[in-house]
Structure formats: C-alpha cells, structure tokens
Design an enzyme around this catalytic site. Structure first.
Site, PDB file in Angstrom:
ATOM      1  CE  LYS A  71       3.871   0.553  11.979  1.00  0.00           C
ATOM      2  NZ  LYS A  71       3.780   1.857  12.665  1.00  0.00           N
ATOM      3  CG  ASP A  87       5.184  12.082  14.953  1.00  0.00           C
ATOM      4  OD1 ASP A  87       5.466  11.085  14.266  1.00  0.00           O
ATOM      5  OD2 ASP A  87       5.497  13.241  14.607  1.00  0.00           O
ATOM      6  N   GLY A 118       7.985   3.843   3.591  1.00  0.00           N
ATOM      7  CA  GLY A 118       9.014   4.873   3.644  1.00  0.00           C
ATOM      8  C   GLY A 118      10.306   4.279   4.152  1.00  0.00           C
ATOM      9  N   GLY A 119      11.114   5.138   4.801  1.00  0.00           N
ATOM     10  CA  GLY A 119      12.417   4.700   5.275  1.00  0.00           C
ATOM     11  C   GLY A 119      12.332   3.702   6.407  1.00  0.00           C
ATOM     12  CG  LEU A 129      -1.970  -1.099   1.305  1.00  0.00           C
ATOM     13  CD1 LEU A 129      -2.682  -1.044   2.638  1.00  0.00           C
ATOM     14  CD2 LEU A 129      -2.967  -0.961   0.163  1.00  0.00           C
ATOM     15  N   GLY A 130       1.999   1.193   0.608  1.00  0.00           N
ATOM     16  CA  GLY A 130       2.888   2.353   0.718  1.00  0.00           C
ATOM     17  C   GLY A 130       3.987   2.043   1.699  1.00  0.00           C
ATOM     18  CB  VAL A 187       1.688  -0.149   4.953  1.00  0.00           C
ATOM     19  CG1 VAL A 187       0.280  -0.564   5.372  1.00  0.00           C
ATOM     20  CG2 VAL A 187       2.326   0.696   6.036  1.00  0.00           C
TER      21      VAL A 187
END
Length: 760
Positions: free
Chosen positions: A457, A553, A438-439, A435-436, A443
């Site tokens: 995740k 956050d 990053g670093g 789905l996507g 996911v």
C-alpha cells in the site's frame, strides 16, 4: 609556466562568464508591472493593475495606507464584495496566505429535544482558482459540548466536522486540542472554496458528567502552525470567559490556473488543433490538480529557480554560491542545471594542465558525452540516500526497530524493508502491478525475493495524520495473530509516506461480491461463514489479543476474501487500543458514513459496542445485498440500518430478504430450516443495531449464535432467546409502531443520515 598561466586565465574566464550569467536579475512580474507591495513580492500570474495578472489573479495595493506613512497592504477581492489581506505568495508551493475574520458566537444548549445553533460564512472567494488548503489548515472549534460542521459552498467538495466536550463541568480542560476536550481540530476537506461553519450544541450528555449548556463558542479555519503557537493563549481566554484578542486568523489557500482561452495571457497550446498546456519559461514543466484535470501549475526544472509563468523566468542556480546546500571539497564549476566538483590538483603537473585546458576549451562536448550524466547520477544517488535517511527518522523508524528487536514473536512475523527491495518486488512500482486504490493511495502487487506474493500500500497524501495512522496500524497488526485478520509482513520507512506490506488477498472485498457486477452472487452458506469468520476476528481483537483493540472502521470494503472465500479483516489505521480495565475512551469521531454508531457519534465515546453496531450493518448487507446508504423511492438518502430495523420489527423480513437466498432455500427444498436461519441472523442483526450500546450483545455472544446457526442444531426460539435474553442485554420487544417510535429518541434519517463520511 606559460602553459600554467594560459590555463589559469582560460579557467578564470569560464568561471567569470558563468557567474555573470547567474547574477543577472530574475524577472518576477510582467514588464512594467509592480513586483511588490508593502514588502510582499507579487509574482505573475498574480499582478497589480490592468494587464498585469492572469485571469482571476488580480490584486490591489492599499495606497491610502502609504499616504498615512504606514506600509501599504496587499488585498484580494472576494465574490461577496469584501476584500481579504494577502500576507504571502509562494510559487513553488502554489499557495497564498491571507487573513480571514474570526467568528465568535453565543449559543445555548439544553437537555431538551431542541438545541440552538449559530453559523458564519467565510469571507474567502467562493469560486475561481483558490481553494482552502487541506495540508496547511485545520478546522478549529472552542466550546463545551458542541459540534462544528464545515459545509462547502457552490462546489462538490469534502466537508469536515469535529466535536468538543468538557469533562467534570468547567474545571478540567487538560489534554491537547486533538483530544476533543474544550476544543477540537480536524483537517479541512479537499477542494473547498468558500464555506459555512455551523456550531450546534450537543444534548443529553448528563451521563458524561459534563455541562449541558455553554454561553459562547468559536469555530474557524486557521493555519496549522499559527494555531499551534496560539492555542494556549486562546484556551486561557476561553476558560476565563474572555473573548479572543485576535479578530482575524491566517488561512492558506491553494491556487491553480484554469485552462481557459478568453482573456488568457499564457499560451494554452503548442500547436494547431491541440489543447496541451505549456509553461512559458524554458526549463519548466507543468502538472495538474488530481481533483480537476483542467487546472494546472508550473514548476522550474531541477537546478533552476524563478518564475516559470513568464519568459526566461527560470534561471540556473549557481550551486557554487551555496556550499552548505551543494558541498564541494575541490574546485566547483557551475553548469546549466547542475554543477561539477573537480578534485584539487597542482597546476604545475602535466595531467592537471591538460585537464584545465580540456575543460576550458571543450567543456561542452566533454561534459555532454562523459561527465554530465555520471555526475548528475552521483548527485541524485547521494541526495536520495540522504533523503531516505531523513524519512526513516521522521517516520519513527528507530522506534519501530526497537519494538521489533525487543519482541521475538514480532521479529519473526514482520521486518522493515528497504526501498530497493520494494522497487524490485514491484518492478519500480509499474502501473501494470496496480491492484486498486482510491483517494488515499494505491495498492501494488509485489513478489519478494523469497517468492512470497504481497500487496504493497502506497499512500498519495503527505500529511502527518496519514503517517500517524500508519504507525498506529503497524503497532496493532504487529501484535495480532489470527487467521481472519490480514497479516502484516512489514513496512518501508524510507519514503515520505511509509509503505505497508501485507499478505496478498486475491479475491477482492466483501463489498464487491455483494454490490459489484458479480455474475455469481454469494451463496447463503458462504455468507453465513463469512459473517462467522468476521465475528471471530472482531471478538479476538476485543478480548483475546495481547492488547484490546477497537477497530472503529468495520465495513464490507475492509473485509477481504481469499481464493477459498475465507474472510480477512483489514485496515487498522483508525483503530484504537485500550487497557483491560477500560470500557471506552473519548476520541475524535472517525468512521464511515452508513456504519457509524449513533451513540458514538453523539457522545464521542468509543466502546466495543461501536464495532458491534458496524457489524450489524454488515449482517444486514449479507441478508439484503443493499448498500449501507441508498436512495429511496422519494430520492432521499436512506441508511440501511434504520430501514432494516423497521422491516424486522414489522415482521416483514421476506420483503427485504435477498432473492438469491430465497431461491437457494427453495432449490434445496429446506425452506423451513433456511428461513429460520435467516430469521435468526436477522434478529441478531437487529440486536446489534439497537441505539443504546448496553442493549447490544457482546462479540462473543454474536460469534456463539452464528456458530449455532451454521451447525443448524438449535431451533429458532432457542436462537432468538440467546440473542435477546442474554445476561448483559435488557430484554426489550418491539410490537407495533408506537413502541418503535418511543424507543427512537431521534431520527436517523434527519439527523444522522445527513452527516458525511468523516475524514481519515
């Protein structure tokens, strides 16, 4: 008896031949080159002398030390003309352990507007194949009321920062180094070659009861294991005003091979007109650095060990010589890349004799067709099962099981999944299910056996901090239940880095809808509702959940949207829970640049007002569709918070209001009401973004104000009065630039904007 003797002799010859092959010495360095210095092995691509090393990996051996009857030392030259001592080289890990000088500096702080600082530059190579390992090192600082900043030199890499404070003056230094009391530590960013460490004195901390000055401080990068063993001794010296007894500390560097042609010894291609990288040894494979595709390393294949960078460097492991690692309760037979364990049988029996003759005469054909795949598969299954049990225990699986079993409500909402269940749900983590990411991780979309669609995740980084963040997120989400907080269905603990299973949110993040290439921008009523739903979730975390939670956050990328555009707050890895009687806690600074509360940044004290500041930035994004950090007309990086506040206090909302909102208001012919609603929300955002936390509203007050705006039943003056004249707020108006400048005790553009995103 004759058959028995022949079979035994053939079998003995087979075992002897295999043993002799495995016993042959494994080459380490290139032919004719030294293999060690002072007891330290020097494997290729490292080397001593001309023609003995790969480009950039040349080392020197200190012969002078040998002449003085002391063991010779191994050194690596740096780009600034100095050398550092090499302590160890590891081919499987791709690391080299060196000594780095320790810098101790004297600094003085004051409560005035200026502070002194000291800086030191590392004596490590500034470029080339070596980087400071983020997995094995920490940035460490000793001092009272200081901030240590590590800034990389000469390359694009992640910086690091940590702050150390003192409570009750110089009398109380209790707590571990991760608490930030008298010393602090944090991980080093990835991709750092050489660096500068600057130590700066904090100011205006009298409200904390701490001293406003310190006579000396020290900041340095050190190996994690070494610092853990020496931390108490260094703290004793620091608290007794004594310098450290060590002048250098061990640092672990990672190294990679650059794919260059000139001067290269390794072949860089497997055929004409190709640049594919190939390791020299048979039974070896290469892999690349995820930060730079042009940097590679080699590893021996499973069942082999040695040096993959030279010909015939990877030799077969004789598993039969290591029964503790490779158990066998029968007759062990070593094979290329694996081994076989035969059950004990009497050689006098005919089936046993036939088995021995068959193994002796035709083991190659037999094992290649029938045995090897089956035995290898069984070994892999046994090792995988043992490894899963190890990871489950390491990832606090027993503790989470106890938490779930002791609470019926938690047990109904979440479960501990097995790795097989998630493999089946994601089709073995198929690339098409991504789905996507990053670093930090990826996911995947999954479908559980009960047909629930979930998001899984999977983290990339194997460091203890990520595992601690995972445990923290599981504990917090397992005890929260709100329609605007993302639901946690469970987790899997049988992998090196645990997996989290969430409800599937299909419509992306709020950040994408505001700042992405979206052809249908959010309408004003949707933005207002998203702001209200987010406020409700944060208010619930602060005061209505079973435990009070500070998110730490809050940002638009952590607000997910469903198909019906319902907001869901996510990512609780950095969150902290506090007791009811606490108003705040001292903690290492974490957060995202552009959303971080300046008061928390300078004091290290986390309160619920820190989340409210971050929410104020989100309100500003909803009104302007401007990213939290952007480049101004002068090409300087500017924070949306300071930019937005300055326009509101100058009564220039119309200059920065999103044109989509303006056009929508005009279209429905309710310009007055729509404009008033935008002004109320803008004033609310300005109140949330005040520099002093005590002047900001509570999240319940923010929620109430947004509810009134959404109902459009309260006029403008009443709304502004609700925000500004609350019982817990100090009424403070801003008229003209003189009052505005007097209120800002420091410049966000010059001091706060320059910090980078703090590592998570």
């Amino acid at each position: 008896m004759a058959y028995t003797t022949i079979g035994a002799v053939v079998f003995q010859l087979l075992v002897t031949t295999t043993t002799l092959s495995a016993a042959a010495p494994t080459p380490i360095a290139l032919p004719g080159c030294p293999e060690s210095c002072g007891g330290i092995q020097v494997p290729y691509p490292f080397g001593i002398g001309d023609g003995c090393s790969y480009h950039g990996f040349n080392l020197t051996c200190d012969d002078e030390a040998h002449h003085h009857q002391t063991p010779p030392k191994l050194f690596m030259a740096t780009d600034n003309g100095t050398v550092v001592q090499v302590l160890n080289i590891s081919l499987p890990d791709g690391t080299v352990r060196v000594r780095s000088k320790l810098s101790q500096s004297s600094i003085a702080g004051s409560s005035s507007s200026s502070s002194n600082a000291s800086s030191s530059r590392s004596d490590l190579p500034a470029d080339g194949p070596f980087t400071v390992s983020s997995a094995y090192n920490w940035l460490v600082a000793f001092g009272c009321n200081i901030v240590a900043d590590l800034t990389p030199y000469g390359n694009i890499a992640e910086g690091s920062s940590c702050a150390a404070t003192c409570i009750d003056g110089w009398q109380n230094f209790a707590g571990p180094s991760c608490s930030g009391i008298a010393r602090c530590r944090t991980s080093v960013g990835r991709g750092v070659h050489s660096y500068t460490i600057q130590v700066t004195s904090l100011i205006d901390r009298n409200s904390m009861g701490a001293s406003t000055s310190t006579t000396w401080a020290a900041a340095f990068v050190a190996e994690q294991g070494w610092f853990s063993a020496n931390e108490n001794a260094m703290l004793y010296n620091f608290t007794n005003w004594l310098p450290f007894t060590v002048e250098s500390v061990p640092v672990v560097l990672e190294w990679w091979l650059d794919l260059i042609r000139d001067g290269a010894i390794l072949p860089l291609s497997v055929g004409p007109n190709t640049t594919d990288f190939r390791c020299l040894s048979l039974h070896s494979s290469s892999y690349y650095n995820d930060l730079n595709y042009d940097r590679r390393r080699c590893n021996c294949s499973q069942g082999y060990e040695g040096n993959p960078y030279i010909r015939d460097g990877c030799r077969d492991i004789d598993e039969c010589q290591q029964p503790d690692v490779y158990p066998c309760h029968g007759t062990c037979i070593n094979m290329p890349g694996t081994y076989r364990c035969l059950a004990k049988k009497s050689v006098k029996s005919l089936p046993g004799l036939i088995t021995i003759i068959a193994v002796s005469a035709g083991f190659g054909l037999l094992f290649s067709l029938l045995g090897v795949a089956k035995i290898t598969n069984k070994i892999k299954q046994r090792r995988a099962k043992k490894l899963r049990r190890k990871f489950f225990k390491k990832n606090h699986g027993l503790l989470l099981q106890q938490l779930i079993s002791s609470n019926k409500d938690i047990a109904e909402r979440m479960k501990i999944f097995s790795l097989e269940e998630l493999d089946q749900a994601t089709n073995k983590f198929d690339q098409n299910r991504i789905l996507g990411g990053g670093g930090h991780g990826t996911v995947y979309k999954g479908i559980l056996s009960d047909q629930r669609v979930v998001a899984i995740k999977k983290s990339k980084i194997v460091v203890q901090r990520e595992i601690d963040d995972f445990i923290n997120e599981v504990v917090i989400l397992s005890q929260t239940n709100h329609r605007n907080v993302v639901k946690l269905y469970g987790c899997c603990l049988e992998t090196e880095v645990p997996l989290l299973v969430y409800e599937f949110i299909s419509n992306g993040t709020l950040s994408f809808h505001l700042h992405g290439q979206n052809e249908n921008p959010l309408k004003w009523k949707d933005r207002l509702r998203i702001a209200l739903e987010t406020a409700r979730a944060i208010a619930y975390l602060h005061s209505a959940a079973s435990i009070s939670v500070l998110h730490r956050d809050i940002k638009s990328t952590n607000i997910l949207l469903t198909d019906t555009m319902t907001a869901k707050v996510s990512d609780f890895g950095a969150s902290r829970s506090i007791s009811i009687d606490e108003t705040g806690i001292l903690t290492i600074i974490q957060g995202t640049y552009g959303y971080l509360d300046p008061e928390y940044y300078y004091s290290s004290r986390l309160t619920e007002k820190s989340d409210i500041y971050s929410f104020g930035v989100i309100l500003a994004e909803l009104l302007t569709r401007v990213t939290p950090v952007f480049s101004s007309e002068t090409s300087e990086r500017t924070s949306l918070a300071s930019y937005f506040v300055s326009f509101i206090r100058d009564n220039r909302l119309s200059d920065i209001l999103d044109s989509q909102i303006v056009n929508e208001v005009i279209l429905v012919q309710s310009l007055t009401v729509g404009a008033e609603d935008a002004k109320v929300v803008a004033k609310l955002a300005e109140a949330c973004l005040r520099l002093k936390g005590e002047e900001r509203p509570t999240m319940r007050q923010v929620e109430t104000t947004l509810e009134d705006v959404q109902r459009s039943k309260v006029q403008l003056n009443h709304q502004i009065a609700r925000v500004s004249n609350s019982n817990t707020l100090k009424n403070q108006t801003y008229e003209g630039s003189k009052c505005y400048e007097g209120t800002r005790q420091y410049s966000l553009e010059k001091e706060f904007i320059q910090s980078s995103e703090f590592p998570r």
